[in-house]
Design a protein around this motif. Structure first.
Motif, PDB file in Angstrom:
ATOM      1  N   ASN A 197     -12.087 -16.497   3.504  1.00  0.00           N
ATOM      2  CA  ASN A 197     -12.283 -15.038   3.351  1.00  0.00           C
ATOM      3  C   ASN A 197     -11.464 -14.469   4.449  1.00  0.00           C
ATOM      4  OD1 ASN A 197     -14.704 -13.970   1.515  1.00  0.00           O
ATOM      5  ND2 ASN A 197     -15.100 -16.240   2.181  1.00  0.00           N
ATOM      6  N   VAL A 198     -11.211 -14.820   5.650  1.00  0.00           N
ATOM      7  CA  VAL A 198     -10.329 -14.001   6.308  1.00  0.00           C
ATOM      8  C   VAL A 198      -9.060 -13.606   5.852  1.00  0.00           C
ATOM      9  CG1 VAL A 198      -9.729 -15.723   7.862  1.00  0.00           C
ATOM     10  CG2 VAL A 198     -10.005 -13.382   8.879  1.00  0.00           C
ATOM     11  N   SER A 199      -8.365 -14.893   5.404  1.00  0.00           N
ATOM     12  CA  SER A 199      -6.957 -14.982   4.745  1.00  0.00           C
ATOM     13  C   SER A 199      -7.098 -13.748   3.399  1.00  0.00           C
ATOM     14  CB  SER A 199      -6.897 -16.292   4.005  1.00  0.00           C
ATOM     15  OG  SER A 199      -5.806 -16.211   3.541  1.00  0.00           O
ATOM     16  N   LEU A 200      -8.102 -13.821   2.707  1.00  0.00           N
ATOM     17  CA  LEU A 200      -8.325 -13.006   1.629  1.00  0.00           C
ATOM     18  C   LEU A 200      -8.400 -11.557   1.923  1.00  0.00           C
ATOM     19  CD1 LEU A 200      -8.900 -12.755  -1.643  1.00  0.00           C
ATOM     20  CD2 LEU A 200     -11.175 -12.973  -1.134  1.00  0.00           C
ATOM     21  N   PHE A 201      -9.173 -11.216   2.836  1.00  0.00           N
ATOM     22  CA  PHE A 201      -9.104  -9.892   3.281  1.00  0.00           C
ATOM     23  C   PHE A 201      -8.068  -9.269   3.893  1.00  0.00           C
ATOM     24  CE2 PHE A 201     -14.263 -10.545   2.920  1.00  0.00           C
ATOM     25  CZ  PHE A 201     -14.279  -9.494   1.818  1.00  0.00           C
ATOM     26  N   ARG A 202      -7.670 -10.113   4.786  1.00  0.00           N
ATOM     27  CA  ARG A 202      -6.283  -9.935   5.560  1.00  0.00           C
ATOM     28  C   ARG A 202      -5.346  -9.319   4.419  1.00  0.00           C
ATOM     29  NH1 ARG A 202      -6.282 -13.504  10.861  1.00  0.00           N
ATOM     30  NH2 ARG A 202      -7.858 -12.258  12.173  1.00  0.00           N
ATOM     31  N   ASN A 203      -4.975 -10.290   3.492  1.00  0.00           N
ATOM     32  CA  ASN A 203      -3.896  -9.975   2.317  1.00  0.00           C
ATOM     33  C   ASN A 203      -4.304  -8.600   1.793  1.00  0.00           C
ATOM     34  OD1 ASN A 203      -2.616 -12.322   3.011  1.00  0.00           O
ATOM     35  ND2 ASN A 203      -3.728 -13.721   1.642  1.00  0.00           N
ATOM     36  N   LEU A 204      -5.468  -8.398   1.445  1.00  0.00           N
ATOM     37  CA  LEU A 204      -5.877  -7.386   0.598  1.00  0.00           C
ATOM     38  C   LEU A 204      -5.592  -6.132   1.459  1.00  0.00           C
ATOM     39  CD1 LEU A 204      -7.332  -6.068  -1.770  1.00  0.00           C
ATOM     40  CD2 LEU A 204      -9.397  -6.310  -0.496  1.00  0.00           C
ATOM     41  N   GLU A 205      -6.035  -5.996   2.797  1.00  0.00           N
ATOM     42  CA  GLU A 205      -5.698  -4.731   3.460  1.00  0.00           C
ATOM     43  C   GLU A 205      -4.432  -4.804   3.882  1.00  0.00           C
ATOM     44  OE1 GLU A 205      -7.970  -2.615   4.611  1.00  0.00           O
ATOM     45  OE2 GLU A 205      -9.527  -3.773   3.250  1.00  0.00           O
ATOM     46  N   THR A 206      -3.363  -5.806   4.025  1.00  0.00           N
ATOM     47  CA  THR A 206      -1.934  -5.544   4.160  1.00  0.00           C
ATOM     48  C   THR A 206      -1.456  -5.208   3.069  1.00  0.00           C
ATOM     49  OG1 THR A 206      -1.866  -7.675   5.858  1.00  0.00           O
ATOM     50  CG2 THR A 206       0.131  -6.905   4.744  1.00  0.00           C
ATOM     51  N   ARG A 207      -2.050  -5.389   1.848  1.00  0.00           N
ATOM     52  CA  ARG A 207      -1.212  -5.035   0.684  1.00  0.00           C
ATOM     53  C   ARG A 207      -1.625  -3.508   0.411  1.00  0.00           C
ATOM     54  NH1 ARG A 207       2.956  -4.488  -2.122  1.00  0.00           N
ATOM     55  NH2 ARG A 207       2.891  -4.342  -4.481  1.00  0.00           N
ATOM     56  N   LYS A 208      -2.794  -2.966   0.867  1.00  0.00           N
ATOM     57  CA  LYS A 208      -3.184  -1.597   0.641  1.00  0.00           C
ATOM     58  C   LYS A 208      -2.141  -0.863   1.632  1.00  0.00           C
ATOM     59  CE  LYS A 208      -8.005  -2.053  -0.012  1.00  0.00           C
ATOM     60  NZ  LYS A 208      -9.389  -1.914   0.145  1.00  0.00           N
ATOM     61  N   ILE A 209      -1.933  -1.204   2.659  1.00  0.00           N
ATOM     62  CA  ILE A 209      -1.054  -0.397   3.574  1.00  0.00           C
ATOM     63  C   ILE A 209       0.382  -0.501   3.014  1.00  0.00           C
ATOM     64  CG2 ILE A 209       0.008  -0.661   6.029  1.00  0.00           C
ATOM     65  CD1 ILE A 209      -2.364  -1.797   7.011  1.00  0.00           C
ATOM     66  N   GLU A 210       0.826  -1.337   2.536  1.00  0.00           N
ATOM     67  CA  GLU A 210       2.021  -1.424   1.994  1.00  0.00           C
ATOM     68  C   GLU A 210       2.220  -0.352   0.771  1.00  0.00           C
ATOM     69  OE1 GLU A 210       3.190  -6.381   2.688  1.00  0.00           O
ATOM     70  OE2 GLU A 210       2.755  -5.314   0.536  1.00  0.00           O
ATOM     71  N   ILE A 211       1.278  -0.543  -0.141  1.00  0.00           N
ATOM     72  CA  ILE A 211       1.084   0.470  -1.124  1.00  0.00           C
ATOM     73  C   ILE A 211       0.937   1.935  -0.824  1.00  0.00           C
ATOM     74  CG2 ILE A 211      -0.137   1.167  -3.272  1.00  0.00           C
ATOM     75  CD1 ILE A 211      -0.660  -1.848  -3.820  1.00  0.00           C
ATOM     76  N   ILE A 212       0.271   2.135   0.044  1.00  0.00           N
ATOM     77  CA  ILE A 212       0.096   3.646   0.792  1.00  0.00           C
ATOM     78  C   ILE A 212       1.532   4.073   1.244  1.00  0.00           C
ATOM     79  CG2 ILE A 212      -0.903   5.050   2.595  1.00  0.00           C
ATOM     80  CD1 ILE A 212      -3.475   3.212   2.293  1.00  0.00           C
ATOM     81  N   ARG A 213       2.223   3.265   1.948  1.00  0.00           N
ATOM     82  CA  ARG A 213       3.377   3.529   2.530  1.00  0.00           C
ATOM     83  C   ARG A 213       4.397   3.793   1.438  1.00  0.00           C
ATOM     84  NH1 ARG A 213       3.422  -0.829   7.555  1.00  0.00           N
ATOM     85  NH2 ARG A 213       2.406   0.473   9.079  1.00  0.00           N
ATOM     86  N   SER A 214       4.418   2.916   0.364  1.00  0.00           N
ATOM     87  CA  SER A 214       5.656   3.054  -0.530  1.00  0.00           C
ATOM     88  C   SER A 214       5.191   4.479  -1.472  1.00  0.00           C
ATOM     89  CB  SER A 214       5.446   1.936  -1.500  1.00  0.00           C
ATOM     90  OG  SER A 214       6.210   2.022  -2.540  1.00  0.00           O
ATOM     91  N   VAL A 215       4.022   4.885  -1.772  1.00  0.00           N
ATOM     92  CA  VAL A 215       3.906   5.932  -2.664  1.00  0.00           C
ATOM     93  C   VAL A 215       3.954   7.064  -1.540  1.00  0.00           C
ATOM     94  CG1 VAL A 215       1.881   7.422  -3.630  1.00  0.00           C
ATOM     95  CG2 VAL A 215       2.031   4.802  -3.870  1.00  0.00           C
ATOM     96  N   PHE A 216       3.899   7.176  -0.338  1.00  0.00           N
ATOM     97  CA  PHE A 216       4.024   8.107   0.736  1.00  0.00           C
ATOM     98  C   PHE A 216       5.469   8.741   0.767  1.00  0.00           C
ATOM     99  CE2 PHE A 216       5.011  10.014   4.739  1.00  0.00           C
ATOM    100  CZ  PHE A 216       4.018  11.312   4.798  1.00  0.00           C
ATOM    101  N   SER A 217       6.226   7.525   0.651  1.00  0.00           N
ATOM    102  CA  SER A 217       7.719   7.715   0.625  1.00  0.00           C
ATOM    103  C   SER A 217       8.143   8.330  -0.227  1.00  0.00           C
ATOM    104  CB  SER A 217       8.146   6.080   1.110  1.00  0.00           C
ATOM    105  OG  SER A 217       8.207   5.401  -0.101  1.00  0.00           O
ATOM    106  N   GLN A 218       7.498   8.144  -1.539  1.00  0.00           N
ATOM    107  CA  GLN A 218       7.938   8.818  -2.714  1.00  0.00           C
ATOM    108  C   GLN A 218       7.370  10.251  -3.038  1.00  0.00           C
ATOM    109  OE1 GLN A 218       7.376   6.309  -6.169  1.00  0.00           O
ATOM    110  NE2 GLN A 218       6.804   4.587  -4.876  1.00  0.00           N
ATOM    111  N   LYS A 219       6.696  10.758  -1.795  1.00  0.00           N
ATOM    112  CA  LYS A 219       6.294  12.046  -1.774  1.00  0.00           C
ATOM    113  C   LYS A 219       5.334  12.221  -3.023  1.00  0.00           C
ATOM    114  CE  LYS A 219      10.151  13.954   0.472  1.00  0.00           C
ATOM    115  NZ  LYS A 219       9.712  13.980   1.632  1.00  0.00           N
ATOM    116  N   LEU A 220       4.451  11.243  -3.285  1.00  0.00           N
ATOM    117  CA  LEU A 220       3.476  11.382  -4.489  1.00  0.00           C
ATOM    118  C   LEU A 220       2.001  10.723  -3.961  1.00  0.00           C
ATOM    119  CD1 LEU A 220       5.920   9.318  -6.989  1.00  0.00           C
ATOM    120  CD2 LEU A 220       5.173  11.849  -7.277  1.00  0.00           C
ATOM    121  N   LEU A 221       1.993  10.741  -2.831  1.00  0.00           N
ATOM    122  CA  LEU A 221       0.625  10.481  -2.327  1.00  0.00           C
ATOM    123  C   LEU A 221      -0.361  11.503  -2.339  1.00  0.00           C
ATOM    124  CD1 LEU A 221      -1.052   8.133  -1.042  1.00  0.00           C
ATOM    125  CD2 LEU A 221      -0.489   8.940   1.332  1.00  0.00           C
ATOM    126  N   THR A 222      -1.685  11.141  -3.001  1.00  0.00           N
ATOM    127  CA  THR A 222      -2.525  12.243  -3.245  1.00  0.00           C
ATOM    128  C   THR A 222      -3.737  11.816  -2.628  1.00  0.00           C
ATOM    129  OG1 THR A 222      -3.060  11.461  -5.265  1.00  0.00           O
ATOM    130  CG2 THR A 222      -1.385  12.807  -5.356  1.00  0.00           C
TER     131      THR A 222
END
Length: 488
Positions: free
Chosen positions: A78-103
């Protein structure tokens, strides 16, 4: 919706310094597994230090609060699962923010998502690829008109649409303006977590999986599924894997059957619909965007769950195989059946030490019987282990007749030979028996599996032992990890 403002503390510094919230992960694992937070925290610390599950379970009980190996293993997974999930969330937020589309809505929905599938579906429109219809509409300045559709009646909408006609932006009439605004609304609907949950629940509990055969039914190994229909939630894991394999082999075709009007009804009720444009946009978001993505999600999730279920069964099968009671102090002849190349036989003593070998051919029955009887008497063998591969039935018949005709004080049994050929060609087999042919090494392995299953089978890659029907259809990385855990 507009880009999140600095008032909401979403800026370059904030995005750059986003980090995984370890306390949140501990809380989630504690709630999921119903284990006290302090025990979860201590166990994660030990795992992060590189300690194995068996070591922690056996020698660090004072730190984990006496958690057994199953609970420690569950925390590890579970720690592996949750860490992967939170890491991917951060990557996606950064990607969308860099596109100036984060809402604000997108940011909130990503944080609320509980699975990788959910966040990937939300992120899909923002991946660097062809722009969506909604993105193009926003670039044309139609976001304000979309907000008008959400608030005013049809007359006000059509009157306001005149203000957005602009030939330079390829908006030549009010219908084009309204269509673009509806695309924005449709995409917003498709990103609504609550709406997606309602549709997902409806499809899972009430939609049917319908499978049709693509070839002659009588000649197909998949004929059980040639006219198959079942509610999604009722499909068994082995059925999911069988249907998937049938599709891969171009013998089955799957589709989903559901009532689209009912889905529209439960979804539209979530909104205060002001006019026909608003309703049509909602229905478009459902049909064009939500339904395809959620059906893909259901397909992915059912396959993953079927894989996990199967891996658990494979692991149990492997454990049962490894933990078979050993036949200590027994002199054995291991037989690896063969038709064209003959049946290879290896004589091993009561300590598992190789003594001698011989080969007989199934078509020369009299010679085979004589050879078997000679070696049984010569080495005082007490048991014959016959591999269950090709030619096994013929060998069993020959051995049975030999025991009767020569009045031998010996018994025989059939042993699963999966992985024997893998072992015989392995480096460890080469080190054990450098002078022996590969085929004789395989016969030795078959015999030793009776004397000490655990000691012999751990020499073989767990996946090669043959622990389940669909072991090649599941996630191979997960399967390897699970089987290695059993051996460990």
């Amino acid at each position: 919706m507009t880009q999140i403002s600095l008032d909401n503390q979403i800026n370059d510094y904030f995005i750059t310094n986003l980090k995984i919230n370890e306390q949140k992960i501990i809380d989630n694992i504690s709630n999921t597994l119903n284990i006290e937070k302090n025990k979860v925290y201590s166990t994660i610390q030990l795992l992060d230090e590189g300690n194995t599950v068996p070591f922690i379970s056996r020698y660090r009980k004072e730190k984990t609060g006496d958690l057994d190996e199953i609970k420690v293993r569950n925390i590890e997974q579970n720690v592996s699962l949750f860490r992967n999930l939170e890491t991917r969330k951060i990557e996606i937020i950064r990607s969308v923010f860099s596109q100036k589309l984060l809402t604000d809505v997108f940011y909130t929905n990503i944080l609320k998502s509980k699975t990788l599938t959910e966040i990937e579906e939300l992120y899909n429109p923002y991946k660097k690829k062809k722009k969506t219809r909604a993105m193009l509409a926003i670039e044309k300045g139609l976001e304000k008109l979309a907000n008008i559709i959400l608030i005013f009646d049809i007359n006000n909408v059509e009157k306001s649409a005149n203000d957005f006609i602009d030939s330079e932006k390829e908006i030549n009439n009010i219908q084009q303006a309204i269509s673009g605004a509806m695309d924005i609304i449709a995409e917003n609907v498709s990103q609504d977590i609550e709406v997606r949950k309602k549709i997902r629940d409806y499809l899972f509990n009430r939609a049917f999986v319908v499978v049709k055969g693509q070839k002659e039914e009588e000649k197909s190994v998949y004929k059980t599924y040639y006219n198959y229909k079942e509610i999604v939630k009722n499909i068994k894991p082995h059925q999911v894997l069988a249907i998937n394999r049938g599709e891969t082999d171009d013998e089955l075709k799957l589709k989903f059957d559901y009532n689209e009007d009912e889905i529209n009804s439960i979804t539209v009720s979530e909104y205060r619909v002001k006019n026909k444009y608003h309703q049509e946009a909602i229905e478009d978001g459902i049909k064009r965007l939500i339904l395809p993505s959620i059906l893909r999600e259901i397909r992915t999730n059912t396959t993953e769950n079927a894989g996990i279920h199967s891996i658990n069964i494979f692991s149990k099968n492997l454990k049962d195989l490894l933990m078979q009671p050993p036949l200590k102090r027994t002199r054995i002849i291991g037989m690896d059946p063969g038709i064209r190349t003959g049946t290879k036989c290896a004589v091993i003593d009561e300590n598992g030490k190789y003594i001698d070998n011989f080969i007989f051919y199934n078509h020369s029955i009299d010679k085979a019987k004589k050879l078997i009887a000679e070696n049984v008497k010569k080495y005082n063998s007490e048991l014959i282990a016959i591999g269950n591969g090709t030619g096994s039935h013929e060998v069993q018949e020959i051995v049975s007749q030999t025991i009767t005709e020569f009045n031998l004080d010996v018994q025989y049994t059939v042993v699963p030979e999966d992985g024997a050929s893998v072992y015989s060609a392995s480096e460890i087999a080469g080190q054990e028996f450098p002078q022996l042919d590969l085929t004789i090494r395989g016969a030795i392995s078959i015999g030793r599996r009776l004397q000490d299953p655990l000691a012999e089978l751990v020499k073989i890659d767990p996946k090669s032992i043959g622990v389940g029907l669909y072991q090649h259809d599941v996630n191979q990385k997960q399967l390897t990890a699970s089987l290695d855990n059993v051996v460990e």
